[in-house]
Design a protein around this motif. Structure first.
Motif, PDB file in Angstrom:
ATOM      1  N   GLY A 132       0.792  -1.224   0.000  1.00  0.00           N
ATOM      2  CA  GLY A 132       0.000   0.000   0.000  1.00  0.00           C
ATOM      3  C   GLY A 132       0.823   1.272   0.000  1.00  0.00           C
ATOM      4  O   GLY A 132       0.273   2.379   0.030  1.00  0.00           O
ATOM      5  N   ILE A 133       2.156   1.158  -0.004  1.00  0.00           N
ATOM      6  CA  ILE A 133       3.036   2.324   0.047  1.00  0.00           C
ATOM      7  C   ILE A 133       3.238   2.868  -1.357  1.00  0.00           C
ATOM      8  O   ILE A 133       3.724   2.170  -2.253  1.00  0.00           O
ATOM      9  N   GLY A 134       2.882   4.155  -1.530  1.00  0.00           N
ATOM     10  CA  GLY A 134       3.018   4.774  -2.843  1.00  0.00           C
ATOM     11  C   GLY A 134       3.752   6.093  -2.833  1.00  0.00           C
ATOM     12  O   GLY A 134       3.823   6.765  -3.853  1.00  0.00           O
ATOM     13  N   SER A 135       4.289   6.498  -1.685  1.00  0.00           N
ATOM     14  CA  SER A 135       4.997   7.783  -1.611  1.00  0.00           C
ATOM     15  C   SER A 135       6.058   7.713  -0.540  1.00  0.00           C
ATOM     16  O   SER A 135       6.023   6.857   0.359  1.00  0.00           O
ATOM     17  N   ARG A 136       6.993   8.626  -0.642  1.00  0.00           N
ATOM     18  CA  ARG A 136       8.045   8.725   0.369  1.00  0.00           C
ATOM     19  C   ARG A 136       7.450   8.971   1.750  1.00  0.00           C
ATOM     20  O   ARG A 136       7.869   8.377   2.745  1.00  0.00           O
ATOM     21  N   ALA A 137       6.465   9.875   1.834  1.00  0.00           N
ATOM     22  CA  ALA A 137       5.873  10.200   3.120  1.00  0.00           C
ATOM     23  C   ALA A 137       5.256   8.963   3.772  1.00  0.00           C
ATOM     24  O   ALA A 137       5.392   8.748   4.977  1.00  0.00           O
ATOM     25  N   GLN A 138       4.571   8.147   2.984  1.00  0.00           N
ATOM     26  CA  GLN A 138       3.978   6.930   3.540  1.00  0.00           C
ATOM     27  C   GLN A 138       5.055   5.969   4.034  1.00  0.00           C
ATOM     28  O   GLN A 138       4.895   5.315   5.081  1.00  0.00           O
ATOM     29  N   PHE A 139       6.163   5.897   3.300  1.00  0.00           N
ATOM     30  CA  PHE A 139       7.239   5.004   3.714  1.00  0.00           C
ATOM     31  C   PHE A 139       7.926   5.512   4.971  1.00  0.00           C
ATOM     32  O   PHE A 139       8.279   4.728   5.861  1.00  0.00           O
ATOM     33  N   VAL A 140       8.117   6.826   5.075  1.00  0.00           N
ATOM     34  CA  VAL A 140       8.671   7.405   6.297  1.00  0.00           C
ATOM     35  C   VAL A 140       7.802   7.035   7.492  1.00  0.00           C
ATOM     36  O   VAL A 140       8.303   6.622   8.538  1.00  0.00           O
ATOM     37  N   ARG A 141       6.496   7.163   7.353  1.00  0.00           N
ATOM     38  CA  ARG A 141       5.599   6.843   8.458  1.00  0.00           C
ATOM     39  C   ARG A 141       5.673   5.370   8.819  1.00  0.00           C
ATOM     40  O   ARG A 141       5.665   5.012  10.005  1.00  0.00           O
ATOM     41  N   LEU A 142       5.762   4.492   7.819  1.00  0.00           N
ATOM     42  CA  LEU A 142       5.855   3.073   8.106  1.00  0.00           C
ATOM     43  C   LEU A 142       7.116   2.769   8.913  1.00  0.00           C
ATOM     44  O   LEU A 142       7.070   2.033   9.908  1.00  0.00           O
ATOM     45  N   LEU A 143       8.250   3.350   8.513  1.00  0.00           N
ATOM     46  CA  LEU A 143       9.491   3.087   9.241  1.00  0.00           C
ATOM     47  C   LEU A 143       9.486   3.747  10.610  1.00  0.00           C
ATOM     48  O   LEU A 143      10.057   3.206  11.567  1.00  0.00           O
ATOM     49  N   GLU A 144       8.867   4.923  10.736  1.00  0.00           N
ATOM     50  CA  GLU A 144       8.721   5.534  12.068  1.00  0.00           C
ATOM     51  C   GLU A 144       7.996   4.577  13.004  1.00  0.00           C
ATOM     52  O   GLU A 144       8.426   4.355  14.149  1.00  0.00           O
ATOM     53  N   ASN A 145       6.903   4.016  12.525  1.00  0.00           N
ATOM     54  CA  ASN A 145       6.118   3.108  13.362  1.00  0.00           C
ATOM     55  C   ASN A 145       6.883   1.828  13.668  1.00  0.00           C
ATOM     56  O   ASN A 145       6.821   1.307  14.796  1.00  0.00           O
ATOM     57  N   ALA A 146       7.614   1.323  12.695  1.00  0.00           N
ATOM     58  CA  ALA A 146       8.396   0.104  12.920  1.00  0.00           C
ATOM     59  C   ALA A 146       9.502   0.351  13.936  1.00  0.00           C
ATOM     60  O   ALA A 146       9.734  -0.466  14.836  1.00  0.00           O
ATOM     61  N   LEU A 147      10.185   1.484  13.812  1.00  0.00           N
ATOM     62  CA  LEU A 147      11.270   1.802  14.745  1.00  0.00           C
ATOM     63  C   LEU A 147      10.724   2.069  16.148  1.00  0.00           C
ATOM     64  O   LEU A 147      11.400   1.798  17.148  1.00  0.00           O
ATOM     65  N   ASN A 148       9.506   2.576  16.224  1.00  0.00           N
ATOM     66  CA  ASN A 148       8.890   2.827  17.525  1.00  0.00           C
ATOM     67  C   ASN A 148       8.662   1.535  18.311  1.00  0.00           C
ATOM     68  O   ASN A 148       8.495   1.564  19.533  1.00  0.00           O
ATOM     69  N   GLU A 149       8.678   0.396  17.622  1.00  0.00           N
ATOM     70  CA  GLU A 149       8.524  -0.887  18.303  1.00  0.00           C
ATOM     71  C   GLU A 149       9.681  -1.154  19.270  1.00  0.00           C
ATOM     72  O   GLU A 149       9.550  -1.958  20.192  1.00  0.00           O
ATOM     73  N   LEU A 150      10.825  -0.473  19.067  1.00  0.00           N
ATOM     74  CA  LEU A 150      11.958  -0.629  19.978  1.00  0.00           C
ATOM     75  C   LEU A 150      11.794   0.220  21.233  1.00  0.00           C
ATOM     76  O   LEU A 150      12.551   0.057  22.180  1.00  0.00           O
ATOM     77  N   TYR A 151      10.852   1.123  21.239  1.00  0.00           N
ATOM     78  CA  TYR A 151      10.649   2.125  22.300  1.00  0.00           C
ATOM     79  C   TYR A 151      11.979   2.552  22.917  1.00  0.00           C
ATOM     80  O   TYR A 151      12.249   2.439  24.093  1.00  0.00           O
ATOM     81  N   ASP A 152      12.804   3.142  22.030  1.00  0.00           N
ATOM     82  CA  ASP A 152      14.157   3.549  22.385  1.00  0.00           C
ATOM     83  C   ASP A 152      14.358   4.988  21.926  1.00  0.00           C
ATOM     84  O   ASP A 152      14.341   5.279  20.727  1.00  0.00           O
ATOM     85  N   ASN A 153      14.570   5.902  22.888  1.00  0.00           N
ATOM     86  CA  ASN A 153      14.759   7.310  22.552  1.00  0.00           C
ATOM     87  C   ASN A 153      15.999   7.567  21.702  1.00  0.00           C
ATOM     88  O   ASN A 153      16.117   8.632  21.092  1.00  0.00           O
ATOM     89  N   HIS A 154      16.922   6.616  21.680  1.00  0.00           N
ATOM     90  CA  HIS A 154      18.170   6.816  20.956  1.00  0.00           C
ATOM     91  C   HIS A 154      18.138   6.221  19.552  1.00  0.00           C
ATOM     92  O   HIS A 154      19.163   6.178  18.873  1.00  0.00           O
ATOM     93  N   ALA A 155      16.983   5.760  19.118  1.00  0.00           N
ATOM     94  CA  ALA A 155      16.801   5.229  17.772  1.00  0.00           C
ATOM     95  C   ALA A 155      15.838   6.130  17.020  1.00  0.00           C
ATOM     96  O   ALA A 155      14.801   6.528  17.564  1.00  0.00           O
TER      97      ALA A 155
END
Length: 419
Positions: free
Chosen positions: A69-92
């Protein structure tokens, strides 16, 4: 140690919104390649999985399923933001953001809170910023954020791939909610002494979006005691000359206070060693490193000690270092070093507790980067840096107009005359 300053918001937003930046389209295969690179890099190099409830294999499944469902850079940025948030790490974090991305913690926030006995309580307020200006104080209970009850506001910020939601995940979600995003003014509903208040820390301006300092450091003399405050410039090599000249001007003082409470964006070890080297007379180890990726790959444990060397004209009088929740990353490294070398008395609250040393990686097709902790950091006696608490610990360093930590530092230097 490879520590990198967390990226400034205006710079990041400017890069993201360059003409053509959002129009450049990648193919589905390129997005898949970037996601695979991201997932594998974190899987192979992230140093703190053992502290997390993150099911990283499930992250690949859940977020990989969203790629069609990803069709733009902005959508991909949001997907990776959410994936990285799974680490719940302020330094990532990513090296780019969207207008509605969460501000970075602690760099882009002015309030720190945690759950205590089930209640979301403010434990620290950043001096000089909007939250303090509108009257937010430690001890207040947060009831709602932008009229959304706290429990509900946290839900989008809690990972979907956690085996269980532990206190660290809940506290980070709380602080992300309090930080807000880059475009929405915050309204904080709080309770203090049974009285309900509504506070607007981003009015009349969103100060956290335009953080500027007149100088990389400021100094003054308090009677016979010198005072130097670093203004979030530990990643700026120009600080070294400014610090040297300031210290020379204070050479005749009977003691010195080094204030690191406004250093949330990290820095580099060159600047850190330049500062520390002015307070010692012999080369010493100051920090221990471990490299979990090497051990995972080969079964061979690797650790190193980093040394700091003395520099000309050392300041040998007693030293107090002030720290707080916005003492972050490199500021934390300097603190545990002075403590380990028994060269300073550390006064303040808990620090930002950021995990380890950060390495930067770049996606092959999207071209923006991401940062994750790849090295574990310790005081030289083996205490994890993120677990350090000042020996002269105070619960809160700002109550109204009283700077408790500074007063305690002055009293210490005036009464004992010992580091």
């Amino acid at each position: 140690m490879r520590l990198f300053p967390r990226v400034g918001y205006l710079l990041v937003l400017g890069l993201l919104l360059r003409p053509g930046a959002l129009r450049a389209q990648l193919t589905p295969a390129q997005y898949q390649q970037d996601f695979d690179y991201f997932w594998n890099t974190v899987n192979d190099n992230y140093a703190y999985f053992d502290k997390k409830q993150t099911d990283w294999a499930l992250v690949r499944q859940v977020y990989g399923a969203q790629l069609p469902g990803i069709g733009s850079r902005a959508q991909f940025v949001r997907l990776l933001e959410n994936a990285l948030n799974e680490l719940y790490d302020n330094h990532a974090g990513l090296s780019t953001n969207l207008p509605d991305s969460r501000r970075l913690v602690p760099t882009g926030t002015d309030v720190w809170a945690r759950f205590e006995q089930g209640k979301p309580l403010v434990v620290a307020v950043r001096a000089g910023f909007g939250a303090e200006r509108v009257g937010l104080r430690p001890g207040m209970e947060v009831l709602a954020i932008n009229d959304v009850p706290v429990a509900q506001a946290l839900l989008p910020l809690l990972g979907r791939c956690l085996k269980t939601i532990d206190p660290a995940a809940r506290d980070l979600a709380l602080n992300l909610a309090l930080a807000g995003d880059h475009r929405t003014p915050r309204k904080l509903t709080v309770r203090a002494q049974s009285r309900r208040q509504e506070l607007f820390p981003d009015q009349p301006t969103a100060q956290l979006e335009h953080i500027q300092y007149a100088r990389p450091l400021e100094s003054r003399q308090l009677g016979t005691i010198g005072y130097i405050k670093i203004n979030n410039s530990l990643g700026d090599n120009r600080l070294m000359a400014a610090f040297d000249s300031t210290l020379e001007a204070l050479a005749g003082t009977t003691g010195l206070i080094l204030d690191l409470r406004e250093t949330p964006s990290g820095g580099n070890t060159t600047v850190a060693r330049a500062i520390m080297g002015r307070f010692i007379t012999a080369e010493q180890p100051y920090q221990r490193h471990e490299f979990p990726a090497e051990e995972r790959a080969f079964g061979i444990r690797r650790s190193t000690l980093e040394l700091v060397s003395p520099r000309p004209r050392p300041y040998t009088r007693p030293l107090v270092v002030l720290v707080g929740r916005w003492t972050s990353s490199m500021g934390e490294g300097i603190t545990i070093a002075f403590d380990a070398m028994q060269r300073a008395t550390i006064v303040g609250t808990e620090m930002a507790r950021l995990n380890g040393a950060v390495s930067s990686f770049r996606l092959p097709n999207s071209t923006f980067g991401f940062n994750i902790p790849t090295e574990r950091l310790y005081r030289i006696d083996g205490l994890p840096r993120e677990n350090f608490v000042p020996a002269e610990h105070i619960m809160s360093d700002v109550k109204g107009t009283t700077d408790t930590a500074l007063e305690k530092a002055l009293h210490h230097l005036q009464s004992t005359g010992k580091p």
